[in-house]
Design an enzyme around this catalytic site. Structure first.
Site, PDB file in Angstrom:
ATOM      1  N   SER A 262       5.425  -4.421  -7.299  1.00  0.00           N
ATOM      2  CA  SER A 262       4.162  -4.068  -6.661  1.00  0.00           C
ATOM      3  C   SER A 262       4.413  -3.410  -5.317  1.00  0.00           C
ATOM      4  CB  SER A 262       3.287  -5.309  -6.489  1.00  0.00           C
ATOM      5  OG  SER A 262       3.746  -6.036  -5.373  1.00  0.00           O
ATOM      6  N   LYS A 263       3.414  -2.708  -4.870  1.00  0.00           N
ATOM      7  CA  LYS A 263       3.499  -1.915  -3.648  1.00  0.00           C
ATOM      8  C   LYS A 263       4.010  -2.753  -2.459  1.00  0.00           C
ATOM      9  CE  LYS A 263       2.051   2.377  -2.285  1.00  0.00           C
ATOM     10  NZ  LYS A 263       2.602   3.531  -2.934  1.00  0.00           N
ATOM     11  N   ARG A 264       3.650  -4.032  -2.489  1.00  0.00           N
ATOM     12  CA  ARG A 264       4.074  -4.905  -1.393  1.00  0.00           C
ATOM     13  C   ARG A 264       5.592  -5.051  -1.314  1.00  0.00           C
ATOM     14  NH1 ARG A 264       2.303 -10.145  -2.456  1.00  0.00           N
ATOM     15  NH2 ARG A 264       1.456  -9.296  -4.373  1.00  0.00           N
ATOM     16  N   HIS A 265       6.251  -4.885  -2.458  1.00  0.00           N
ATOM     17  CA  HIS A 265       7.696  -5.062  -2.485  1.00  0.00           C
ATOM     18  C   HIS A 265       8.466  -3.757  -2.367  1.00  0.00           C
ATOM     19  CE1 HIS A 265       6.157  -8.697  -4.692  1.00  0.00           C
ATOM     20  NE2 HIS A 265       6.772  -9.203  -3.648  1.00  0.00           N
ATOM     21  N   GLY A 266       7.812  -2.716  -1.870  1.00  0.00           N
ATOM     22  CA  GLY A 266       8.537  -1.466  -1.676  1.00  0.00           C
ATOM     23  C   GLY A 266       7.992  -0.361  -2.557  1.00  0.00           C
TER      24      GLY A 266
END
Ligand code: GLU
Length: 493
Positions: A260-264
């Protein structure tokens, strides 16, 4: 035999996720492997999630990745155009078609009008939750007769249309990755097929379109697996031939969590902007959840098409391993056409203010040598900025104490003077000079081996290791080397 036809059917909700690109890729590979057709359809019936510009972004990402399709929505001169015999390929332009099939379902008793308010539905759900039941529609409007329903509609009441599933009936289908799947209708909701805004839901639109567009294989993420029984039921009541289903394992990160976007980085454009080559990203992505029989890991698109099959898609999640992507991509960078690679590298050098437009134009050949010199070991093109730093800064800084102490050895002044003398005797460094200079200095001074090469490298770059000395000398040229020698003499000797 039916013509093999596959589709990629993204919703325009933003960017193309790397998992979406893999889905598109597997569709494409299978279609091409079977001399079939590949179609891009846009599923935009959920108007609340629609994002302006997302369709263009999706198409650009597919184009960049080299995934070509035969029919659907294309971008030409910045405008969306549609091509193919089964259009329109944008679902919001097909509302009348869905309406017709929804009416047919109502007519035949496979769907019903539902007038329940949001408040009522929320209340039902709350009560079910308290009782520990799976929340689903309680079927209140199932018993309304068609006449009663039509009367309510004539009175202006808002409605949706729901699928009328038979009670306690097993729905069965085969999935090429998951095997046979059976689900009982008691565990499925009476899915809304037509929303109050007149748009179909995904479930209605996807079945109608896949049928009308002659889709033979549905290849999509496993998050759609639980919806498939509803789709299968619709095929059955319409009397349509069912497609082959293939549900792909979700792309996970190393911690086995959804990417997901939160992880890069997750958007295809993020990888493009970092300077991954489309060939590298595609090669790597193909291996996230699939492998060829011979376990070969470096494969061109042609080889992927030749070797691809669903039998070798894994049931469990495909792990997205950035180190492996880097390894694959570095292989492509190493072997890429040098002109193309230089063109791709130039924007990064400009962005870092190392060069400008004029420089890029006038010294293109020099830039080619530069790129050739540093490409080995680059995982992506944005890394080139760090690698070429040594060619743009004449103020040499020894990278560590070891480098500094080598510059302080007794013979260094002699060495650098000899270098200067050779340089002053020529107009400009050419390839021949770059190749022979070290030999000449060795002859003139009697200094050789490690005592010769290491200090020169450190005096010219500050580093103990790096590209070939010949390339460094050629790329720096006469004036830069003279400046560096002078600087080193002043600062460190
Ligand atoms: N529109 C769906 C999505 O965005 C497509 C699912 C399918 O391929 O059926 O993923």
């Amino acid at each position: 035999m039916r013509e093999v036809r596959l589709r990629f059917a993204p919703s325009p909700t933003g960017y193309l996720h790397i998992g979406g690109l893999r889905t598109a890729l597997y569709n494409y590979l299978f279609a091409k492997h079977n001399n079939g057709k590949f179609i891009l359809r846009i599923e935009d019936t959920d108007r609340t999630r629609y994002v302006e510009g997302a369709i263009e972004n999706l198409i650009e990402s597919l184009q960049w990745a080299g995934i070509e399709y035969d029919e659907g929505v294309f971008l030409e001169d910045g405008k969306l155009v549609q091509r193919g015999e089964y259009g329109p390929y944008i679902q919001s332009e097909r509302l009348e078609i869905y309406r017709k099939y929804v009416d047919e379902l109502i007519e035949k008793g496979y769907a019903y009008y539902c007038f329940c308010s949001k408040e009522r539905l929320d209340k039902v759900r709350e009560e079910q939750k308290i009782k520990g039941l799976i929340p689903k529609y309680d079927g209140l409007c199932r018993s309304l007769s068609l006449e009663e329903a039509k009367e309510k509609i004539a009175n202006g009441e808002e409605y949706v249309v729901r699928l009328k599933l038979p009670p306690n009936t097993d729905i069965k289908f085969d999935d090429l990755v998951r095997g046979t799947i059976t689900i009982n209708t008691n565990d499925i909701d009476d899915q809304v097929l037509l929303k109050s805004d007149g748009y179909p839901t995904y479930h209605m639109a996807v079945v109608v379109d896949d049928h009308l567009m002659g889709i033979t294989h549905i290849v999509r993420g496993e998050e759609w697996l639980s919806s498939t029984p509803k789709h299968v039921y619709l095929y059955e009541v319409f009397g349509w031939e069912k497609p082959v289903y293939v549900h792909l394992p979700t792309v996970l990160n190393k911690d086995r969590k959804k990417l997901s976007k939160r992880h890069g980085d997750v958007a295809v454009e993020d990888f493009r902007d970092k300077g991954y080559l489309p060939e590298g990203l595609i090669n790597y992505l193909a291996l996230v959840g699939w492998s060829p029989e011979d376990n070969e890991e470096l494969l061109t698109m042609e080889e992927l098409i030749e070797k691809f099959s669903f039998e070798r898609v894994s049931k469990t999640g495909g792990i997205f391993d950035k180190d492996k992507l880097d390894w694959v991509n570095s292989h492509y960078i190493k072997n890429y056409d040098l002109d193309k690679l230089t063109d791709l590298a130039i924007p990064y050098l400009k962005e870092a203010n190392l060069i400008d437009d004029k420089f890029a134009e006038e010294r293109y050949d020099w830039l080619k040598v530069l790129v050739e010199t540093v490409r080995e070991g680059l995982s992506n093109l944005s890394e080139i900025v760090d690698k070429v730093g040594i060619f743009f800064d004449n103020e040499i800084k020894p990278e560590n104490d070891e480098a500094l102490s080598m510059l302080k050895m007794d013979h260094i002044p002699t060495l650098l003077s000899a270098f200067r003398e050779e340089l002053e005797a020529i107009d400009e460094v050419d390839e021949e000079f770059a190749k022979t200079i070290m030999k000449k200095i060795q002859k003139a001074t009697g200094i050789k081996g490690k005592n010769l090469f290491m200090p020169v490298r450190i005096a010219l770059t500050g580093n103990i290791h790096g590209p070939e000395l010949t390339s460094i000398i050629y790329l720096l040229g006469k004036q830069n080397i003279l400046n560096r020698i002078e600087y080193v003499e002043k600062q460190y000797l």
